[in-house]
Design an enzyme around this catalytic site. Sequence first.
Site, PDB file in Angstrom:
ATOM      1  N   LYS A 134       0.833  -1.213   0.000  1.00  0.00           N
ATOM      2  CA  LYS A 134       0.000   0.000   0.000  1.00  0.00           C
ATOM      3  C   LYS A 134       0.859   1.252   0.000  1.00  0.00           C
ATOM      4  CE  LYS A 134      -1.649   1.667   4.016  1.00  0.00           C
ATOM      5  NZ  LYS A 134      -1.378   3.079   4.310  1.00  0.00           N
ATOM      6  N   ASN A 135       1.850   1.304   0.899  1.00  0.00           N
ATOM      7  CA  ASN A 135       2.617   2.542   1.061  1.00  0.00           C
ATOM      8  C   ASN A 135       3.590   2.790  -0.075  1.00  0.00           C
ATOM      9  OD1 ASN A 135       1.152   3.058   3.296  1.00  0.00           O
ATOM     10  ND2 ASN A 135       2.724   2.421   4.755  1.00  0.00           N
ATOM     11  N   ARG A 148      -4.333  11.303   3.535  1.00  0.00           N
ATOM     12  CA  ARG A 148      -3.140  12.086   3.845  1.00  0.00           C
ATOM     13  C   ARG A 148      -2.088  11.940   2.765  1.00  0.00           C
ATOM     14  NH1 ARG A 148       0.147  11.861   6.497  1.00  0.00           N
ATOM     15  NH2 ARG A 148       0.448  13.936   7.294  1.00  0.00           N
ATOM     16  N   CYS A 182      -4.367  12.931  12.028  1.00  0.00           N
ATOM     17  CA  CYS A 182      -5.240  11.742  11.982  1.00  0.00           C
ATOM     18  C   CYS A 182      -5.212  11.137  13.375  1.00  0.00           C
ATOM     19  CB  CYS A 182      -4.739  10.762  10.928  1.00  0.00           C
ATOM     20  SG  CYS A 182      -3.206   9.976  11.385  1.00  0.00           S
ATOM     21  N   ARG A 199       0.867  14.697  12.405  1.00  0.00           N
ATOM     22  CA  ARG A 199       1.350  14.453  11.030  1.00  0.00           C
ATOM     23  C   ARG A 199       1.733  15.753  10.303  1.00  0.00           C
ATOM     24  NH1 ARG A 199      -0.701   9.275   9.788  1.00  0.00           N
ATOM     25  NH2 ARG A 199       0.940   9.092   8.249  1.00  0.00           N
ATOM     26  N   PRO A 200       2.621  16.553  10.839  1.00  0.00           N
ATOM     27  CA  PRO A 200       3.017  17.800  10.167  1.00  0.00           C
ATOM     28  C   PRO A 200       3.770  17.522   8.863  1.00  0.00           C
ATOM     29  CG  PRO A 200       4.480  17.339  11.985  1.00  0.00           C
ATOM     30  CD  PRO A 200       3.386  16.318  12.061  1.00  0.00           C
ATOM     31  N   VAL A 201       3.932  18.533   8.038  1.00  0.00           N
ATOM     32  CA  VAL A 201       4.656  18.384   6.760  1.00  0.00           C
ATOM     33  C   VAL A 201       5.781  19.422   6.649  1.00  0.00           C
ATOM     34  CG1 VAL A 201       2.776  17.281   5.486  1.00  0.00           C
ATOM     35  CG2 VAL A 201       2.899  19.796   5.576  1.00  0.00           C
ATOM     36  N   ASP A 202       6.257  19.891   7.803  1.00  0.00           N
ATOM     37  CA  ASP A 202       7.292  20.927   7.779  1.00  0.00           C
ATOM     38  C   ASP A 202       8.574  20.482   7.080  1.00  0.00           C
ATOM     39  OD1 ASP A 202       7.264  19.203  10.147  1.00  0.00           O
ATOM     40  OD2 ASP A 202       9.063  20.278  10.730  1.00  0.00           O
ATOM     41  N   ASP A 219       4.304   0.410  12.080  1.00  0.00           N
ATOM     42  CA  ASP A 219       3.086  -0.138  11.480  1.00  0.00           C
ATOM     43  C   ASP A 219       2.824  -1.568  11.905  1.00  0.00           C
ATOM     44  OD1 ASP A 219       3.445   1.547   8.257  1.00  0.00           O
ATOM     45  OD2 ASP A 219       2.865   2.247  10.245  1.00  0.00           O
ATOM     46  N   VAL A 233       7.641   6.675  17.130  1.00  0.00           N
ATOM     47  CA  VAL A 233       7.478   7.353  15.839  1.00  0.00           C
ATOM     48  C   VAL A 233       6.284   8.291  15.833  1.00  0.00           C
ATOM     49  CG1 VAL A 233       7.110   6.990  13.358  1.00  0.00           C
ATOM     50  CG2 VAL A 233       8.637   5.457  14.635  1.00  0.00           C
ATOM     51  N   ARG A 241      -9.056   0.530   4.369  1.00  0.00           N
ATOM     52  CA  ARG A 241      -8.072   1.422   3.745  1.00  0.00           C
ATOM     53  C   ARG A 241      -6.791   0.673   3.381  1.00  0.00           C
ATOM     54  NH1 ARG A 241      -6.095   5.491   7.329  1.00  0.00           N
ATOM     55  NH2 ARG A 241      -4.774   5.727   5.522  1.00  0.00           N
TER      56      ARG A 241
HETATM   57  C1  EPZ Z   1       4.543   6.800   6.240  1.00  0.00           C
HETATM   58  O1  EPZ Z   1       3.836   7.873   6.821  1.00  0.00           O
HETATM   59  C2  EPZ Z   1       3.533   5.668   6.112  1.00  0.00           C
HETATM   60  N1  EPZ Z   1       2.442   6.081   5.242  1.00  0.00           N
HETATM   61  C3  EPZ Z   1       2.992   5.307   7.489  1.00  0.00           C
HETATM   62  O2  EPZ Z   1       2.122   4.195   7.326  1.00  0.00           O
HETATM   63  C4  EPZ Z   1       4.157   4.885   8.381  1.00  0.00           C
HETATM   64  O3  EPZ Z   1       3.681   4.596   9.686  1.00  0.00           O
HETATM   65  C5  EPZ Z   1       5.189   6.021   8.447  1.00  0.00           C
HETATM   66  O4  EPZ Z   1       5.609   6.364   7.099  1.00  0.00           O
HETATM   67  C6  EPZ Z   1       6.414   5.639   9.248  1.00  0.00           C
HETATM   68  O5  EPZ Z   1       7.000   4.492   8.706  1.00  0.00           O
HETATM   69  C7  EPZ Z   1       2.618   6.088   3.904  1.00  0.00           C
HETATM   70  O6  EPZ Z   1       3.690   5.777   3.408  1.00  0.00           O
HETATM   71  C8  EPZ Z   1       1.432   6.461   3.072  1.00  0.00           C
HETATM   72  P1  EPZ Z   1       6.793   9.986   8.490  1.00  0.00           P
HETATM   73  P2  EPZ Z   1       4.542   9.358   6.886  1.00  0.00           P
HETATM   74  O7  EPZ Z   1       6.826  11.229   7.680  1.00  0.00           O
HETATM   75  O8  EPZ Z   1       5.339   9.568   5.661  1.00  0.00           O
HETATM   76  C9  EPZ Z   1       7.096  13.306  11.814  1.00  0.00           C
HETATM   77  C10 EPZ Z   1       0.195   2.908   7.711  1.00  0.00           C
HETATM   78  O9  EPZ Z   1      -0.332   2.431   8.728  1.00  0.00           O
HETATM   79  N2  EPZ Z   1       7.161  14.270  10.696  1.00  0.00           N
HETATM   80  O10 EPZ Z   1       7.959   9.048   8.429  1.00  0.00           O
HETATM   81  O11 EPZ Z   1       3.494  10.341   7.215  1.00  0.00           O
HETATM   82  C11 EPZ Z   1       5.694  12.698  11.956  1.00  0.00           C
HETATM   83  O12 EPZ Z   1       4.876  13.557  12.720  1.00  0.00           O
HETATM   84  C12 EPZ Z   1       0.745   4.318   7.717  1.00  0.00           C
HETATM   85  O13 EPZ Z   1       0.332   2.281   6.630  1.00  0.00           O
HETATM   86  C13 EPZ Z   1       7.413  15.607  10.968  1.00  0.00           C
HETATM   87  O14 EPZ Z   1       7.583  15.995  12.131  1.00  0.00           O
HETATM   88  O15 EPZ Z   1       5.486   9.142   8.139  1.00  0.00           O
HETATM   89  C14 EPZ Z   1       5.944  11.390  12.649  1.00  0.00           C
HETATM   90  O16 EPZ Z   1       6.010  11.596  14.043  1.00  0.00           O
HETATM   91  C15 EPZ Z   1       0.535   5.002   9.060  1.00  0.00           C
HETATM   92  N3  EPZ Z   1       7.465  16.510   9.945  1.00  0.00           N
HETATM   93  C16 EPZ Z   1       7.324  10.974  12.129  1.00  0.00           C
HETATM   94  O17 EPZ Z   1       7.900  12.150  11.536  1.00  0.00           O
HETATM   95  C17 EPZ Z   1       7.295  16.119   8.639  1.00  0.00           C
HETATM   96  O18 EPZ Z   1       7.378  16.983   7.732  1.00  0.00           O
HETATM   97  C18 EPZ Z   1       7.269   9.882  11.072  1.00  0.00           C
HETATM   98  O19 EPZ Z   1       6.470  10.381  10.008  1.00  0.00           O
HETATM   99  C19 EPZ Z   1       7.037  14.758   8.375  1.00  0.00           C
HETATM  100  C20 EPZ Z   1       6.977  13.850   9.414  1.00  0.00           C
END
Ligand code: EPZ
Length: 446
Positions: free
Chosen positions: A45-46, A115, A139, A144-147, A330, A352, A422
């Site tokens: 999926k991811n 997202r 969520c 889930r910030p995008v900074d 996950d 995480v 999902r």
């Molecule tokens: C991906 O989410 C996966 N989703 C998630 O899977 C997975 O849990 C996660 O990576 C970690 O492995 C998809 O690929 C669609 P991150 P993502 O950015 O990219 C912080 C599932 O169940 N962060 O690695 O959103 C964030 O808040 C889903 O299949 C920032 O602070 O994960 C989190 O605490 C759930 N700023 C940490 O990093 C940012 O700009 C990890 O988030 C981005 C992230």
Amino acid sequence: MLEERLVTLSTPPPSSSASPEANSTVLEIWGGKPLSGQVRVSGAKNAALAIMAGGLLCSGDCRIRNVPSLVDVRRMGAVLRSLGVKLQASGDTIDIDARHIGTERAPYELVSQLRASFFVVGPLVARLGEASVPLPGGCAIGARPVDLHVRGLQAMGADVQIEHGVVRARVPGGRLKGANIYLDYPSVGATETLMMAATLADGETTIENAAQEPEVADLADFCRSMGANISGAGTKTIVIDGVPRLGDTDYAIIPDRIEAGTFLVAAAITRSSLDLYPVIPSHLAAAISKLEAIGMRFTHPGSRTLRITPANGIKAVDIETLPYPGFPTDMQAQFMALLAIADGSSTITETVFENRLRHVAELNRMGANIKVKGNVAIVRGVPFLSGAPVSATDLRASAALVLAGLAAEGKTTISGLQHLDRGYENLEDKLRGIGAKLERVPAVEV
Ligand code: EPZ
């Protein structure tokens, strides 16, 4: 040109687990049935969600195979279509024609439902020099910030403003420039966004402290199959040398390591032996290592086939979730369901996401003995779980409740199935195929 296909994005047959009435049905599971046989693992999926967004980078014929039939995949397809991209699906294959992208604006009503829609930002800025995508918002599991995505695009020369909940990025002069980027956290999404953006940038981009997840490497392989110049994906340092254009591809997505891991736990929690195919064992190293410590044994009867066999009991172990190659967040909820009936006490530390322990309350309703202190769950093993009505709070929590239901005495009724649909393709059919007794029924009006 892409041959016209009669089949548009197909809606799932009623029996599939992606039923549109997910929030008006419940899943009834009768526990205690041993499982046996082979499970076919679907495409990841991811990886699929990121690679579909990556299809926006392609100025030729883009065919993606082994795409799982999931609600989230259909939602990503809707986002791509809203951008004026042609998309056809037949079975597990999706054809994307992004020669012409009609708009740089992704609609809120679609992005708010998925997202991962935010992944279109990088390709849009790379192709069009601009993007306007609503903030995906938080969520159940966290803010889930995008900074990190935004700061990386700014380092590559994009002017990024966030106004009224929308991320607006524009590149003066129209083309991003290569940059050296250090990620404060190895974010999967930020790594993928910036890697995609860099494929068409002018010059070389280096991403330090990059995420190393297999889905990142799969996205890189997909981009390279279109002519991108990327090295180091799957390690902490990724180097991308921008090219003017990306062309035709016919690409198959890797198997879903989290679905595979979920079925490994299904075997462990019911003390069954199962074969999984296809599996890339190295993608599951952390989960396999933990299951061996818990008391499971593994063999490889064929290439890409993994066999799990119960050895003796279920031992308590400690788990800390970490970025790959550490133990995957996950898989945290699924392992908690297993450790709930271990011999002894385990601690599970979620590092995480800040709110990914909401399945504890539901597991306790089934007789588990779990206490949460901050981001640590203390799981005191109990001899058995008891079936009960429970409610899913997020995707992997719903999987954990299914696993608990498979092991529990009596009947478990799970609501909140929209979460399950999902991320798991035909989960109920696959479980029935290996001996589980479960059925999706209309929710009782109260
Ligand atoms: C991906 O989410 C996966 N989703 C998630 O899977 C997975 O849990 C996660 O990576 C970690 O492995 C998809 O690929 C669609 P991150 P993502 O950015 O990219 C912080 C599932 O169940 N962060 O690695 O959103 C964030 O808040 C889903 O299949 C920032 O602070 O994960 C989190 O605490 C759930 N700023 C940490 O990093 C940012 O700009 C990890 O988030 C981005 C992230």
